[in-house]
Design an enzyme around this catalytic site. Structure first.
Site, short mmCIF file in Angstrom:
data_model
loop_
_atom_site.label_atom_id
_atom_site.label_comp_id
_atom_site.label_asym_id
_atom_site.label_seq_id
_atom_site.Cartn_x
_atom_site.Cartn_y
_atom_site.Cartn_z
N ARG A 122 0.83 -1.16 -0.11
CA ARG A 122 -0.01 -0.11 -0.14
C ARG A 122 1.02 1.26 0.12
NH1 ARG A 122 -1.12 3.70 3.36
NH2 ARG A 122 0.02 2.62 5.24
N TYR A 123 0.51 2.28 -0.87
CA TYR A 123 0.99 3.63 -0.82
C TYR A 123 -0.23 4.59 -0.38
CZ TYR A 123 6.12 2.96 -1.87
OH TYR A 123 7.21 2.54 -1.92
N SER A 124 0.08 5.39 0.24
CA SER A 124 -0.96 6.63 0.70
C SER A 124 -1.28 7.56 -0.70
CB SER A 124 -0.69 7.46 1.71
OG SER A 124 -0.51 6.58 2.86
N THR A 125 -0.45 7.65 -1.35
CA THR A 125 -0.58 8.58 -2.52
C THR A 125 -0.69 7.86 -3.76
OG1 THR A 125 1.82 8.90 -3.07
CG2 THR A 125 0.68 10.48 -1.70
#
Length: 84
Positions: free
Chosen positions: A9-12
């Protein structure tokens, strides 16, 4: 037989961060192939993350979930304890 799954997962969004490095690391950790990796671009603070929800619905007792960092799965110890 137990399976190993990965979660990345990445937030952006993908225009700002490339998730492929996490995927490569998960394969090195023993996730058998890309089909066993669930990934998304969502904030870790969000409770409703569609791919994590899918993953949690398919894992069975004895299966392993791999992540490159605990922070990819949850943002706090309390949230981690409530996830499983």
């Amino acid at each position: 037989m137990a399976d190993t799954y990965g979660y990345a997962r990445y937030s952006t969004d993908e225009s700002r961060q490339d998730i492929s490095r996490q995927k490569q690391d998960l394969l090195a950790l023993g996730v058998p192939d890309d089909e066993h990796i669930y990934w998304e671009y969502e904030s870790g603070a969000k409770r409703n993350r569609p791919e994590l929800t899918k993953l949690l619905k398919i894992v069975a007792p004895g299966d392993t979930i791999a992540a490159t960092e605990v922070s990819r799965l949850t943002r706090s110890t309390q949230q981690l304890c409530c996830t499983c």
